[in-house]
Design a protein around this motif. Sequence first.
Motif, PDB file in Angstrom:
ATOM      1  N   CYS A  14      -3.596   2.865   1.433  1.00  0.00           N
ATOM      2  CA  CYS A  14      -4.526   2.119   0.603  1.00  0.00           C
ATOM      3  C   CYS A  14      -3.892   1.179  -0.395  1.00  0.00           C
ATOM      4  O   CYS A  14      -4.555   0.712  -1.303  1.00  0.00           O
ATOM      5  CB  CYS A  14      -5.419   3.102  -0.153  1.00  0.00           C
ATOM      6  N   ILE A  15      -2.619   0.871  -0.279  1.00  0.00           N
ATOM      7  CA  ILE A  15      -2.022  -0.129  -1.163  1.00  0.00           C
ATOM      8  C   ILE A  15      -2.362  -1.503  -0.603  1.00  0.00           C
ATOM      9  O   ILE A  15      -1.591  -2.174   0.043  1.00  0.00           O
ATOM     10  CB  ILE A  15      -0.502   0.057  -1.270  1.00  0.00           C
ATOM     11  N   THR A  16      -3.577  -1.903  -0.819  1.00  0.00           N
ATOM     12  CA  THR A  16      -4.064  -3.184  -0.311  1.00  0.00           C
ATOM     13  C   THR A  16      -4.689  -3.957  -1.462  1.00  0.00           C
ATOM     14  O   THR A  16      -4.883  -3.436  -2.558  1.00  0.00           O
ATOM     15  CB  THR A  16      -5.121  -2.952   0.788  1.00  0.00           C
ATOM     16  N   SER A  17      -5.006  -5.214  -1.209  1.00  0.00           N
ATOM     17  CA  SER A  17      -5.588  -6.034  -2.272  1.00  0.00           C
ATOM     18  C   SER A  17      -6.954  -5.495  -2.651  1.00  0.00           C
ATOM     19  O   SER A  17      -7.676  -4.953  -1.823  1.00  0.00           O
ATOM     20  CB  SER A  17      -5.697  -7.483  -1.806  1.00  0.00           C
ATOM     21  N   VAL A  99       6.767   2.615   4.042  1.00  0.00           N
ATOM     22  CA  VAL A  99       5.989   1.472   4.528  1.00  0.00           C
ATOM     23  C   VAL A  99       6.344   0.254   3.678  1.00  0.00           C
ATOM     24  O   VAL A  99       6.948   0.379   2.608  1.00  0.00           O
ATOM     25  CB  VAL A  99       4.471   1.734   4.458  1.00  0.00           C
ATOM     26  N   ASN A 100       5.996  -0.927   4.163  1.00  0.00           N
ATOM     27  CA  ASN A 100       6.286  -2.167   3.459  1.00  0.00           C
ATOM     28  C   ASN A 100       4.998  -2.896   3.133  1.00  0.00           C
ATOM     29  O   ASN A 100       4.078  -2.967   3.958  1.00  0.00           O
ATOM     30  CB  ASN A 100       7.179  -3.070   4.304  1.00  0.00           C
ATOM     31  N   ASP A 101       4.899  -3.431   1.920  1.00  0.00           N
ATOM     32  CA  ASP A 101       3.707  -4.168   1.522  1.00  0.00           C
ATOM     33  C   ASP A 101       4.074  -5.169   0.437  1.00  0.00           C
ATOM     34  O   ASP A 101       4.646  -4.811  -0.600  1.00  0.00           O
ATOM     35  CB  ASP A 101       2.630  -3.199   0.985  1.00  0.00           C
ATOM     36  N   ASN A 102       3.765  -6.440   0.683  1.00  0.00           N
ATOM     37  CA  ASN A 102       3.930  -7.491  -0.309  1.00  0.00           C
ATOM     38  C   ASN A 102       5.354  -7.578  -0.860  1.00  0.00           C
ATOM     39  O   ASN A 102       5.560  -7.875  -2.037  1.00  0.00           O
ATOM     40  CB  ASN A 102       2.937  -7.279  -1.458  1.00  0.00           C
ATOM     41  N   TRP A 104       7.435  -5.014  -1.036  1.00  0.00           N
ATOM     42  CA  TRP A 104       7.843  -3.721  -1.591  1.00  0.00           C
ATOM     43  C   TRP A 104       8.058  -2.695  -0.478  1.00  0.00           C
ATOM     44  O   TRP A 104       7.307  -2.659   0.489  1.00  0.00           O
ATOM     45  CB  TRP A 104       6.775  -3.176  -2.533  1.00  0.00           C
ATOM     46  N   GLU A 105       9.067  -1.854  -0.635  1.00  0.00           N
ATOM     47  CA  GLU A 105       9.213  -0.650   0.184  1.00  0.00           C
ATOM     48  C   GLU A 105       8.555   0.486  -0.589  1.00  0.00           C
ATOM     49  O   GLU A 105       8.879   0.715  -1.766  1.00  0.00           O
ATOM     50  CB  GLU A 105      10.692  -0.323   0.417  1.00  0.00           C
ATOM     51  N   SER A 157      -3.056  -1.992  -6.367  1.00  0.00           N
ATOM     52  CA  SER A 157      -2.345  -3.037  -5.632  1.00  0.00           C
ATOM     53  C   SER A 157      -1.114  -3.450  -6.412  1.00  0.00           C
ATOM     54  O   SER A 157      -1.039  -3.270  -7.632  1.00  0.00           O
ATOM     55  CB  SER A 157      -3.257  -4.255  -5.379  1.00  0.00           C
ATOM     56  N   LYS A 160       3.252  -9.445  -5.830  1.00  0.00           N
ATOM     57  CA  LYS A 160       4.306  -9.791  -4.878  1.00  0.00           C
ATOM     58  C   LYS A 160       5.671  -9.553  -5.501  1.00  0.00           C
ATOM     59  O   LYS A 160       5.940  -9.970  -6.623  1.00  0.00           O
ATOM     60  CB  LYS A 160       4.184 -11.251  -4.430  1.00  0.00           C
TER      61      LYS A 160
END
Length: 345
Positions: A14-17, A99-102, A104-105, A157, A160
């Motif tokens: 759930c680390i989403t916008s 996991v990777n997001d924006n 970030w690890e 969230s 970047k």
Amino acid sequence: MKQFFSFSIILLACITSFAQRQTYDVLTYDLPKGWQQKEVNGGKQLMVADKSTGGYAIALLIKSTATRGPVNDNFGYYWNKMVKATVNVSGEPTMQDTVNDNGWEIVSGNADYTDGANAGNATLLSASGGGQTTAVVLMTNTNKFQKDLVALIHSLSLSKAGKNETGNTNGGTANTANNNSVAALTGLWVDYGLEKNAWQQYTAGYLRKEYSFNADGTYSFRKKNFLTSATEIYFVYETGTYAVIGNQLIITPKKGRTEFWSKPKSLKNNEWGSFKRSENHKLEKVIYDFEILEDPNYSNSILLRPGKATVRDGGQFNASDDPYNFHYSFRKLESLIDNPPGFRK
């Protein structure tokens, strides 16, 4: 503790916008209705409690700093400092895949814990990217606030990832002072902590320990614990010499004492009662691996690695396979530890 849902799976999914309502440092979130929030040292604490049952839920948003290394190293640092130093965890955390997001690890893990008569579940999410690291700690001892926690997690969230002001890039390490020397160590280095009650609220109690390294190669160490949950004040004073050889710090005590004092009738935490007793103080020579870390947001810190529990630093409550790492922050102001009445060096 199987009744507690697994935060880590939800966190990674759930680390989403999300609609930006509140922002703290590199994190944005929605504060659940009825929750309180306040600034704490190095972060922001979100909390809700049911005083009738003792149930609580806490989320601690940690301010980003220069990364200490790979994402798993950062996770280990936060887990030891923010979770294990606060409650008694049942074992090593159950880890989820990175996991990777924006940019970030992100890695997370959770474990059950006990805190006095309370039992609960703690989850840590650690993110590293662009030479920075941040984290979110979640702790609860009840299912009552499950919906609130899920909503909070869904709202999280990360901005970047980009280079921080130290110029580190992703996968780098915090700046380390390359002059590991007596001159670099000279000064006051402290580890000050606040006592928490069963609801994870701060009390008037505290745990303080500190090293004062002098330019002539001598040192003093003091420790004072004033806890609302204890009937006596605990005080330690030790002096001796130290030497720096490469990345090793050798501390050789010459004399010291451990004392117990009654609390004052006023119960004020900056006053003393009467002397009660002393106990044998073990003089322990310790060889530490050490490094001085530069922090862009706070003061520099010294990381001591003795490889074992020590009389001065503690560590006897760590898991058998857990590294003994002790952090002390450089303090420009005067010490917060006051000496007992009639104190003589």
